[in-house]
Design an enzyme around this catalytic site. Structure first.
Site, PDB file in Angstrom:
ATOM      1  N   HIS A 238      -2.402   3.311  -4.703  1.00 57.22           N
ATOM      2  CA  HIS A 238      -1.880   2.653  -3.606  1.00 57.22           C
ATOM      3  C   HIS A 238      -0.609   2.217  -3.741  1.00 57.22           C
ATOM      4  O   HIS A 238      -0.128   1.158  -2.994  1.00 57.22           O
ATOM      5  CB  HIS A 238      -2.776   1.826  -3.042  1.00 57.22           C
TER       6      HIS A 238
ATOM      7  N   GLU B 133      -4.997   0.868   9.613  1.00 56.28           N
ATOM      8  CA  GLU B 133      -4.413   2.180   9.834  1.00 56.28           C
ATOM      9  C   GLU B 133      -4.845   2.471  11.364  1.00 56.28           C
ATOM     10  O   GLU B 133      -3.637   2.996  12.023  1.00 56.28           O
ATOM     11  CB  GLU B 133      -5.462   3.219   9.171  1.00 56.28           C
TER      12      GLU B 133
ATOM     13  N   TRP C 121      -8.872  -3.695   8.034  1.00 53.99           N
ATOM     14  CA  TRP C 121      -7.783  -2.564   7.825  1.00 53.99           C
ATOM     15  C   TRP C 121      -7.420  -2.123   9.009  1.00 53.99           C
ATOM     16  O   TRP C 121      -7.885  -1.992   9.797  1.00 53.99           O
ATOM     17  CB  TRP C 121      -8.511  -1.467   6.981  1.00 53.99           C
TER      18      TRP C 121
ATOM     19  N   ASP D 191       0.974  -1.059   0.154  1.00 54.77           N
ATOM     20  CA  ASP D 191       0.095   0.097   0.070  1.00 54.77           C
ATOM     21  C   ASP D 191       0.789   1.276   0.141  1.00 54.77           C
ATOM     22  O   ASP D 191       2.107   1.110  -0.144  1.00 54.77           O
ATOM     23  CB  ASP D 191      -0.858   0.049   1.352  1.00 54.77           C
TER      24      ASP D 191
ATOM     25  N   GLU E 197      -9.493   2.838  -5.707  1.00 51.37           N
ATOM     26  CA  GLU E 197      -9.343   4.327  -5.203  1.00 51.37           C
ATOM     27  C   GLU E 197      -8.115   5.003  -6.087  1.00 51.37           C
ATOM     28  O   GLU E 197      -7.235   5.418  -5.553  1.00 51.37           O
ATOM     29  CB  GLU E 197      -8.925   4.517  -3.753  1.00 51.37           C
TER      30      GLU E 197
HETATM   31  C1  ACM Z   1     -11.082  -0.379  -0.179  1.00 56.19           C
HETATM   32  O1  ACM Z   1     -11.554  -0.331   0.941  1.00 56.19           O
HETATM   33  N1  ACM Z   1     -10.579   0.808  -0.817  1.00 56.19           N
HETATM   34  C2  ACM Z   1     -11.143  -1.564  -0.952  1.00 56.19           C
END
Ligand code: ACM
Length: 726
Positions: free
Chosen positions: A293, A499, A497, A219, A357
């Site tokens: 990313h 973060e 995720w 990422d 994104e």
């Molecule tokens: C994502 O949450 N951008 C796949």
């Protein structure tokens, strides 16, 4: 409800489970002629078909397990048996001779017939299916593949760890998965987990019949997979200085520079993890995110980026970056080399290419990109993303693999074999299926496990907007438009995720019990699913989770509203707006407990509701300051920044609403230079004459810019003037 089954040739079957609202619970025993003196076990995920007999079978502590000579799963069996022995107080062992527990691999046609005679599973086939029979003669697990035997054993583990002392109900269980893809994605890029943890996590998934581990390895904030041909991907791309003043002052003596956070998985480690996962019947789907990313890769090899947009370091900001790969042939060669090493490491059918994104700004502004688009015959930058997918899919096809990507990849033509992971709701899955693509449901926000499960004081950080296990369990995974395309729905997946999930303990907390809802939605037949039953089984499953070391778990359902206390933390206060709400952790102290704060980063502002002004005389507050490390593009201009009334900023308190009169100003000076939280001196409330009812108070910060972002840790309103004791 569970499949209601006539006992047929077995006249002792009594528990018509369809009549029971609470599945597999003691209440079912009311149909029994002679209830067992063992508590009926709580099985998660709930099996397809359960038919109880009358009475019990006691498995002697030192029983033997037979019938495994022809399977490859000795090591896995040893692990399962070790787990059962440890948790159920038994000393079972494998034998080549006869045993009280028999494992039998059957020919799939014959097995299908056996199962069909008991329960209707023909539509789903016999892959991963098992038959578990406990009779007076012992225990038999039959399947037509090793995954089926393994899943039968996981059910036996649950039966034997229900305080049974080896005593088991006489029962016939026929079980098969609803979906072939029962996944969890773990983001090891934003924060990294140890290989030992990843293996444990895979074990925990497998014990609940989850079978796809989607591993997010690259990422903007890191590249975590060793690629032998490109060592800088990990030498450079796997390391960053965390955001914030506290990490900036944490100097690494070896370099004289701020200490970097990072690490990567060597190929040797990955091979070990992949083999481990295979032994647990878990497929690892690696994700190499292209063409966006990509900041960490571009930091390592700037020639991969769009000319003029080189990056000199891996960023510690979260959000959506503008950095994208360029269109040079060398860049495609780079990606093909990467994918060739990736496919050597990961043997599964699918390779995840991200595709989400992608910001086209750099492409649009670049003359060189325009030139290359012309050479490549791509007319429009939107189509470039797909050019990437198609080109890399072509390459992967030569290696016998298929692409899966986030639902943005659907925005133009896709090769038919590409599969789509629907994350922007279920619409991506519906659109993918309409075009004939296989699809996996992974809708935000409900299946996004970075969302907090509660805002109770002390709860870990995460994305704002509570998502509970109950929310996940209640999600409609087969709306009508998908039911028609059921064959194309591979399954579902939760995404962790990271973060805001800095530690392994928190990965556990954010995953459990929520991934167990995914396990049941993914494995169990819809007719057997019931939240009331699941919640009750989950409670009784807690002992098993404890025994596995899964002790850090979120609440399963929405907690009752926190009762109002004199002091409310920022997690409990109402927010003034809900644009980008995050429960963020402080960047300090570097070691030990850090506070977490709930904030709309677009408008840091909180409301204390219904303050009784007849007794309120003063206000005190504790505040923190956070780095504004968010890539939000042009939205940065919309972040609310209110100018200080004097000096360098205050916590400003307004009466009634955020447009109301200012009733207190608490200068931030004492908090300057303190990386952690600071209690500001209390201030008197300057209330208008005669103010006595209950009113809301609005708290916001004045400041010169977005950096730092001041946040409320707690606020307190009290009678009198001294806040010293607080
Ligand atoms: C994502 O949450 N951008 C796949």
């Amino acid at each position: 409800m569970l499949n209601a089954v006539r006992s047929g040739a077995n006249p002792i079957m009594r528990c018509l489970v369809a009549a029971c609202t609470a599945l597999l619970l003691a209440a079912c025993g009311t149909d029994r002629a002679a209830p067992l003196d063992v508590e009926l076990p709580a099985l998660i995920p709930v099996p397809l078909h359960v038919q109880y007999g009358e009475g019990a079978y006691r498995l002697a502590a030192d029983s033997r397990i037979s019938g495994v000579a022809h399977t490859d799963m000795h090591a896995t069996l040893e692990w399962m048996i070790g787990l059962i022995n440890e948790q159920a107080g038994l000393s079972l062992s494998l034998t080549d001779g006869p045993g009280a527990l028999r494992l039998e691999l059957e020919d799939s046609a014959a097995f299908a017939e056996t199962l069909a005679a008991i329960a209707a599973i023909d539509a789903r086939g016999v892959r991963e299916a098992y038959l578990l029979e406990i009779t007076d003669d012992g225990i038999r697990i039959a399947a037509s593949d090793e995954a089926g035997l393994f899943y039968g054993l996981t059910t036996l583990w649950q039966l034997l760890t229900a305080n049974s002392n080896g005593e088991l109900p006489l029962v016939t269980i026929v079980d098969a998965p609803e979906f072939e893809w029962r996944g969890v994605m773990l983001d090891s890029a934003r924060h990294m987990q140890s290989p030992a943890f990843i293996k444990r996590y895979i074990d925990w998934m497998a014990l609940h019949k989850l079978n796809v581990f989607h591993w997010h390895l690259t990422d903007d904030q890191a590249w975590r997979l060793e690629i032998r041909k490109y060592p800088d991907l990990t030498d450079v791309g796997a390391w960053r200085v965390p955001a914030g003043d506290a990490p900036a002052t944490d100097i690494d003596e070896a370099t004289g520079e701020p200490r970097k956070y990072g690490g990567y998985y060597s190929q040797e480690t990955v091979r070990d993890i992949v083999a481990h996962a295979a032994s647990r019947h878990v497929t690892i789907v690696p994700e190499i995110d292209v063409p966006g990313h990509a900041t960490a890769a571009i930091a390592a090899y700037p020639e991969l980026g769009v000319p003029g947009h080189g990056v000199d370091r891996v960023s510690a900001s979260w959000g959506i970056f503008e950095n994208v790969f360029n269109l040079e042939e060398d860049t495609f060669r780079f990606l093909e080399h990467v994918l060739s090493e990736v496919t050597e490491l990961f043997p599964g059918e699918y390779i995840h290419l991200g595709g989400d994104e992608v910001v086209t700004k750099q492409w649009l502004a670049s003359g060189r990109i325009a030139e290359r688009m012309q050479e490549l015959g791509v007319n429009d930058v939107q189509a470039l993303q797909n050019y990437y997918v198609e080109r890399l899919q072509d390459y992967l096809s030569t290696l016998g693999r298929k692409v899966i990507g986030w639902d943005e990849i659907l925005e133009s033509e896709l090769p038919p074999e590409a599969a789509v992971m629907s994350w922007r709701g279920v619409e991506g899955a519906i659109a993918a299926a309409a075009k004939g693509h296989k699809t996996v449901l992974s809708p935000a926000p409900t299946f996004y496990l970075d969302h907090v499960q509660t805002n109770a004081p002390g709860s870990p950080p995460g994305r704002g907007g509570i998502v509970t296990t109950e929310d996940i369990y209640g999600f409609d995974i087969t709306p009508d438009s998908l039911t028609e395309k059921r064959d194309l729905l591979l399954g579902l997946q939760a995404n962790v995720w990271t973060e805001h999930i800095r530690t392994e303990d928190r990965v556990v907390y954010m995953s459990f019990p929520r991934i167990l809802a995914i396990a049941e939605l993914g494995w169990s037949a819809p007719r057997n699913q019931s939240w009331a039953s699941f919640a009750e089984r989950l409670e009784r499953h807690g002992g098993r989770l404890d025994a596995l070391g899964i002790r850090s778990r979120g609440p399963a359902a929405r907690e009752p509203h926190v009762p109002r206390t004199a002091r409310l933390t920022g997690r409990e206060l109402k927010l003034c707006s809900n644009d980008i709400v995050l429960a963020l952790e402080d960047d300090a102290p570097l070691e030990g407990h850090r506070e977490s704060f709930l904030v709309d980063i677009m408008n840091p502002c909180w409301i204390l509701e219904d303050v009784d002004l007849s007794v309120a005389e003063s206000v005190a507050a504790s505040v923190g300051q956070l780095p504004f490390n968010f890539e939000i593009g042009d939205m940065i201009d919309d972040v609310v920044v209110e100018s200080p009334e004097s000096g360098d900023g205050e916590l400003r308190v307004r009466l009634g609403s955020c447009d109301g009169p200012v009733v207190a100003l608490l200068p931030l000076v004492p908090a300057f230079g303190n990386h952690g939280v600071t209690k500001l001196p209390a201030a008197r409330l300057e209330l208008p004459e005669g103010a006595s009812d209950s009113h809301d108070l609005c708290f916001s910060f004045t400041r010169h810019g977005v950096e730092p972002m001041w946040v409320v840790n707690w606020v307190e309103v009290f009678g009198g003037v001294s806040g010293d004791s607080r």
